[in-house]
Write a protein that holds these residues in place. Structure first.
Motif, mmCIF file in Angstrom:
data_model
loop_
_atom_site.group_PDB
_atom_site.id
_atom_site.type_symbol
_atom_site.label_atom_id
_atom_site.label_comp_id
_atom_site.label_asym_id
_atom_site.label_seq_id
_atom_site.Cartn_x
_atom_site.Cartn_y
_atom_site.Cartn_z
ATOM 1 N N SER A 94 0.832 -1.209 0.000
ATOM 2 C CA SER A 94 0.000 0.000 0.000
ATOM 3 C C SER A 94 0.863 1.253 0.000
ATOM 4 C CB SER A 94 -0.940 0.006 1.206
ATOM 5 O OG SER A 94 -0.204 0.022 2.421
ATOM 6 N N GLN A 95 2.007 1.217 0.708
ATOM 7 C CA GLN A 95 2.936 2.349 0.683
ATOM 8 C C GLN A 95 3.525 2.528 -0.712
ATOM 9 O OE1 GLN A 95 3.688 4.628 2.856
ATOM 10 N NE2 GLN A 95 5.346 5.589 1.705
ATOM 11 N N ARG A 96 3.851 1.428 -1.369
ATOM 12 C CA ARG A 96 4.410 1.525 -2.720
ATOM 13 C C ARG A 96 3.373 2.107 -3.689
ATOM 14 N NH1 ARG A 96 6.103 -3.269 -3.074
ATOM 15 N NH2 ARG A 96 8.297 -2.898 -2.643
ATOM 16 N N LEU A 97 2.117 1.664 -3.574
ATOM 17 C CA LEU A 97 1.062 2.202 -4.434
ATOM 18 C C LEU A 97 0.850 3.694 -4.172
ATOM 19 C CD1 LEU A 97 -1.628 -0.637 -4.291
ATOM 20 C CD2 LEU A 97 -0.294 0.060 -6.273
ATOM 21 N N GLU A 98 0.903 4.082 -2.909
ATOM 22 C CA GLU A 98 0.715 5.497 -2.581
ATOM 23 C C GLU A 98 1.825 6.351 -3.174
ATOM 24 O OE1 GLU A 98 1.037 9.217 -0.398
ATOM 25 O OE2 GLU A 98 2.474 7.556 -0.262
ATOM 26 N N ALA A 99 3.063 5.833 -3.144
ATOM 27 C CA ALA A 99 4.187 6.579 -3.718
ATOM 28 C C ALA A 99 4.105 6.640 -5.237
ATOM 29 C CB ALA A 99 5.506 5.942 -3.277
ATOM 30 N N VAL A 100 3.683 5.524 -5.865
ATOM 31 C CA VAL A 100 3.594 5.492 -7.326
ATOM 32 C C VAL A 100 2.497 6.431 -7.830
ATOM 33 C CG1 VAL A 100 2.970 4.025 -9.280
ATOM 34 C CG2 VAL A 100 4.575 3.192 -7.562
ATOM 35 N N THR A 101 1.344 6.450 -7.155
ATOM 36 C CA THR A 101 0.250 7.306 -7.603
ATOM 37 C C THR A 101 0.474 8.771 -7.271
ATOM 38 O OG1 THR A 101 -0.932 6.808 -5.530
ATOM 39 C CG2 THR A 101 -1.469 5.472 -7.454
ATOM 40 N N LYS A 102 1.478 9.068 -6.458
ATOM 41 C CA LYS A 102 1.802 10.466 -6.182
ATOM 42 C C LYS A 102 2.544 11.114 -7.350
ATOM 43 C CE LYS A 102 3.254 11.264 -2.041
ATOM 44 N NZ LYS A 102 4.184 11.292 -0.882
ATOM 45 N N THR A 103 3.236 10.294 -8.142
ATOM 46 C CA THR A 103 4.013 10.820 -9.271
ATOM 47 C C THR A 103 3.151 11.570 -10.282
ATOM 48 O OG1 THR A 103 5.742 9.144 -9.027
ATOM 49 C CG2 THR A 103 5.505 10.160 -11.193
ATOM 50 N N PRO A 104 1.982 11.026 -10.722
ATOM 51 C CA PRO A 104 1.162 11.790 -11.674
ATOM 52 C C PRO A 104 0.710 13.148 -11.140
ATOM 53 C CG PRO A 104 0.461 9.498 -11.620
ATOM 54 C CD PRO A 104 1.431 9.676 -10.500
ATOM 55 N N VAL A 105 0.538 13.272 -9.832
ATOM 56 C CA VAL A 105 0.145 14.563 -9.262
ATOM 57 C C VAL A 105 1.246 15.595 -9.498
ATOM 58 C CG1 VAL A 105 -0.499 15.775 -7.143
ATOM 59 C CG2 VAL A 105 -1.290 13.434 -7.530
ATOM 60 N N ILE A 136 -5.351 12.984 -8.116
ATOM 61 C CA ILE A 136 -5.381 13.154 -6.653
ATOM 62 C C ILE A 136 -6.280 12.105 -6.007
ATOM 63 C CG2 ILE A 136 -6.114 14.710 -4.810
ATOM 64 C CD1 ILE A 136 -5.208 17.034 -6.564
ATOM 65 N N ASN A 137 -7.433 11.816 -6.635
ATOM 66 C CA ASN A 137 -8.341 10.805 -6.079
ATOM 67 C C ASN A 137 -7.685 9.428 -6.042
ATOM 68 O OD1 ASN A 137 -10.422 12.623 -5.642
ATOM 69 N ND2 ASN A 137 -11.371 12.267 -7.636
ATOM 70 N N GLN A 138 -6.953 9.091 -7.079
ATOM 71 C CA GLN A 138 -6.261 7.798 -7.088
ATOM 72 C C GLN A 138 -5.219 7.734 -5.974
ATOM 73 O OE1 GLN A 138 -4.762 7.576 -11.088
ATOM 74 N NE2 GLN A 138 -6.649 6.679 -11.907
ATOM 75 N N ASN A 139 -4.484 8.823 -5.785
ATOM 76 C CA ASN A 139 -3.482 8.856 -4.726
ATOM 77 C C ASN A 139 -4.130 8.762 -3.349
ATOM 78 O OD1 ASN A 139 -1.781 11.088 -2.829
ATOM 79 N ND2 ASN A 139 -0.585 9.458 -3.772
ATOM 80 N N GLN A 140 -5.240 9.480 -3.148
ATOM 81 C CA GLN A 140 -5.902 9.452 -1.850
ATOM 82 C C GLN A 140 -6.572 8.104 -1.587
ATOM 83 O OE1 GLN A 140 -5.743 11.838 0.625
ATOM 84 N NE2 GLN A 140 -4.139 12.480 -0.815
#
Length: 265
Positions: A94-105, A136-140
């Motif tokens: 879940s931490q890895r997914l959160e970091a990966v989805t932060k990149t598009p933001v 942002i929604n994907q990251n959150q």
């Protein structure tokens, strides 16, 4: 040291790397991941060590005051770490997914700021706002998943904590131990059992959080060993005279070029 390796690797990368790598991915490595490495990981290590010291002191006190409680504390403590072991995998992913989805933001913000005049000229504000909201929604959503995984762990650790406190309260009332029990010692044992459960939870949570945050180290190391351009100083440069180049002309003989190694010349 890791920052120097990352910076040197990125600055020495060929131009094609910057053509295919979003800017937000680089910004995320140099900002969010470096913050985790420099600030959050040392704090988590310090908290884990402090909790371990207090845990050992409290455990020794309970064993001295109520040796029978050890029969419950040892298996329950093992249960803590079994649950934490199951939590590790979901927490790390879940931490890895959160970091990966932060990149598009970061990428969207960088792209909009660099082309702000064009966006306003063609009236693309609402379109880009919508794309940004999706990122942002994907990251959150991934961040919410990370929080829920933590709540899953806390609930199960609290249940095991109740078991320890119940055992410490019931053992002095058993027939074989009721005559030996002293109210003061029973009170201290109950107090220690409540504290023990809290610190065992903190240790299990800190150990899982440390592994979770190490995904940032993994992401930094991923960009610390990138393919590099040719060296700035070549062995044959020493044979060149100090006055080189003597003429402002370049001659190409039998040169074949291609944009990338996997493309046709």
């Amino acid at each position: 040291e890791l920052y120097r390796r990352l910076l040197s690797s990125v600055l020495g990368s060929p131009v094609v790397f910057f053509d295919v790598t979003p800017v937000g991915r680089l910004l995320n490595r140099f900002s969010g991941d470096m913050d985790v490495l420099d600030n959050q990981l040392p704090r988590l290590f310090a908290q884990a060590i402090a909790c371990m010291e207090v845990f050992l002191a409290i455990f020794a006190g309970i064993v001295i005051l109520n040796p029978w409680a050890t029969l419950a504390i040892v298996p329950v403590s093992a249960g803590y770490f079994v649950i934490a072991a199951h939590y590790r995998y979901a927490s790390r992913d879940s931490q890895r997914l959160e970091a990966v989805t932060k990149t598009p933001v970061f990428t969207r913000i960088s792209e909009v700021l660099s082309g702000l005049d064009t966006v306003r000229a063609y009236g693309y504000q609402e379109y880009l706002v919508g794309i940004g909201e999706v990122a942002i929604n994907q990251n959150q959503a991934c961040n919410l998943l990370k929080v829920q995984v933590g709540q899953w762990l806390s609930l199960r650790l609290e249940v095991l904590s109740v078991v320890i406190t119940t055992v410490c309260a019931v053992i002095p009332l058993l027939p074989f131990n009721v005559q030996k029990s002293q109210a003061a010692f029973v009170g201290v044992t109950l107090t220690y059992s409540l504290e023990l459960s809290r610190y065992v939870q903190a240790i299990a949570k800190a150990a899982s959080d440390v592994e979770q945050k190490f995904t940032s180290v993994e992401r930094i190391l991923e960009f610390s060993d990138l393919p590099q351009e040719a060296a700035a100083i070549l062995p044959g440069d020493a044979a060149l005279g100090k006055a080189w180049p003597q003429k402002g002309a370049i001659q190409f003989c039998g040169v074949t070029m291609r944009y990338r190694p996997n493309l046709e010349p």
